[in-house]
Design an enzyme around this catalytic site. Structure first.
Site, PDB file in Angstrom:
ATOM      1  N   GLY B  44      -5.012  -1.756  -9.704  1.00  0.00           N
ATOM      2  CA  GLY B  44      -6.072  -1.479  -8.732  1.00  0.00           C
ATOM      3  C   GLY B  44      -6.425  -0.013  -8.745  1.00  0.00           C
ATOM      4  O   GLY B  44      -5.906   0.748  -9.564  1.00  0.00           O
ATOM      5  N   GLU B  60     -10.935  -2.440 -12.811  1.00  0.00           N
ATOM      6  CA  GLU B  60      -9.567  -1.920 -12.829  1.00  0.00           C
ATOM      7  C   GLU B  60      -8.643  -2.811 -13.649  1.00  0.00           C
ATOM      8  O   GLU B  60      -7.810  -2.329 -14.411  1.00  0.00           O
ATOM      9  CB  GLU B  60      -9.025  -1.766 -11.400  1.00  0.00           C
ATOM     10  N   GLU B  64      -6.747  -1.349 -16.778  1.00  0.00           N
ATOM     11  CA  GLU B  64      -5.304  -1.160 -16.670  1.00  0.00           C
ATOM     12  C   GLU B  64      -4.476  -2.207 -17.393  1.00  0.00           C
ATOM     13  O   GLU B  64      -3.317  -1.966 -17.726  1.00  0.00           O
ATOM     14  CB  GLU B  64      -4.883  -1.112 -15.198  1.00  0.00           C
ATOM     15  N   PRO B  81      -2.720   3.299   8.960  1.00  0.00           N
ATOM     16  CA  PRO B  81      -3.035   4.694   8.700  1.00  0.00           C
ATOM     17  C   PRO B  81      -2.128   5.366   7.672  1.00  0.00           C
ATOM     18  O   PRO B  81      -2.584   6.212   6.919  1.00  0.00           O
ATOM     19  CB  PRO B  81      -2.881   5.344  10.080  1.00  0.00           C
ATOM     20  N   GLU B 113       1.505   1.826 -18.469  1.00  0.00           N
ATOM     21  CA  GLU B 113       2.142   0.617 -18.958  1.00  0.00           C
ATOM     22  C   GLU B 113       1.754  -0.549 -18.062  1.00  0.00           C
ATOM     23  O   GLU B 113       1.705  -0.403 -16.842  1.00  0.00           O
ATOM     24  CB  GLU B 113       3.654   0.805 -18.864  1.00  0.00           C
TER      25      GLU B 113
END
Lengths: 230, 230
Positions: B44, B60, B64, B81, B113
């Site tokens: 992500g 992504e 990735e 938060p 990786e």
DNA sequence: TTATATTTGTGTTGATAATACACAAAATAT
DNA sequence: ATATTTTGTGTATTATCAACACAAATATAA
């Protein structure tokens, strides 16, 4: 490749209320500023730096409508690049239910106008709020069939027929009253009070209440609430 | 009261893969930077200004891991938060499924990786990714019972027993093979091919395929997929 | 005050779906 | 050739769902 990101994060809430005899409503507020000035919109607003998403919804609901929420869960996040004409805003939407005795609107100083609207007579909504509403309505319909959230749309004590009408009107389907009652009763999650409904034309009805403790303990034993229809 | 808001928006994906004989895995990437440098994390990253949330996840995943996704839906948004120690980041998480013939990892130049990990042997995950994973696993379990997504974890053609094992291993429950087969077959959503499985010790099995068109047309007639268990 | 309308409350029966259960057939491995 | 593994199949019992109607209690209207 680090890109400077400037996206705003907001929350919005679709809050349902139900009144006897099939009237399902949601809470809307009238926008005080552009864009969509004077349009109706879902209550909500930008998340503050130090509050959780859920806190943000609760705060906005309090500020904008003053209504006490009885059930709240996350609905879906909307993030199309142009859903807000000014700049990019993603909205995490929430799904809420309010019991009739918490309907009263007391908007804060923040106060734009807030108002209940019957779901089958909604005004045009700002932004993509119509889409959000539709998803919420469909979530409400499907949840009714596998989770006892109907009780969060009724007052603590209610005549059985209120539950019947809630199901038929929200699901827009007829039911067999005897089978429905048999089913709900078989779960043992309703507690009979010794009170009777007063007003109304027709035979007075026993008042029941939903027994949360019992329901929770049944859940632990693998109980599965389910209401199917004709 | 306008507050300057600086919150980052990210997406994360829990992508499941299933291999014959009960091996359920998810895709993880090794982080190249602090915080949690060298920890494993869900694939992500930050959403770009002009892409939708779903486009961001797909991008992504491609960057990735290089894995082609067969099923993707939004899971939940996480926004406490302090879930990221640097600054406030809310993450819209997604739920994905990949068929075995799309397992191969080819990470881009972006390449940290990437690797498949069996779900019952996961490393410690960065941020609140363990929580996200758990929600995804429970979504997978419940979806299996009311939506035919199991087929997105199998190749186009598969022996019936693969489906059996998929259900028993993911739901961690035994089933009655005869009743299960009877049920699935009664829906008429499986099409028999004239091929047979080759390898394997034991009697060869007919190969089936899931008939999406048939399923869609059944849906329109109000069909309701459901697999219950002992 | 009597009749009418409205709403509540309740059981049984037939149809359908879920569950429990076991063994032979086809292949591979020893 | 014998043992092992996996596939493929039917029936009987039980539980759940679905269809169905009328009397009792009250309010309203005549």
């Amino acid at each position: 490749m680090s890109v400077k990101q400037d996206i705003k994060v907001a929350v919005d809430a679709v809050v349902f209320g139900y009144e006897s005899k099939g009237n399902l409503s949601i809470l809307l507020i009238k926008r005080g500023i552009e864009p969509f000035k004077n349009s109706w919109a879902l209550p909500g607003g930008l998340v503050l730096e130090n509050e959780s998403l859920e806190d943000a919804v609760k705060r906005e609901l309090k500020e904008e409508t003053g209504v006490t929420i009885d059930y709240l869960e996350q609905l879906y996040s909307f993030g199309k690049p142009n859903r807000d004409p000014r700049n990019r805003v993603i909205s995490i939407s929430y799904f809420g239910l309010v019991k009739p005795n918490h309907f009263t609107i007391k908007a804060d100083t923040d106060a734009q106008e807030a108002q209940w609207f019957s779901v089958d007579n909604l005004p045009n909504l700002a932004f993509d709020h119509q889409t959000i509403f539709e998803m919420a309505k469909s979530r409400l319909q499907s949840k009714l069939t596998y989770q006892p959230i109907g009780f969060d749309l009724l007052n603590k004590e209610f005549p059985f027929s209120d539950l019947e009408h809630l199901y038929t009107s929200i699901l827009e389907k007829e039911i067999d009253r005897r089978n429905f009652r048999k089913k709900i009763m078989s779960y043992g999650i309703l507690e009979e009070t010794n009170k009777m409904s007063q007003k109304g034309s027709g035979r007075p009805a026993k008042l029941f209440k939903f027994n949360t403790t019992k329901y929770d303990s049944l859940l632990k034993e693998g109980f599965h609430f389910e209401i199917k229809f004709v």
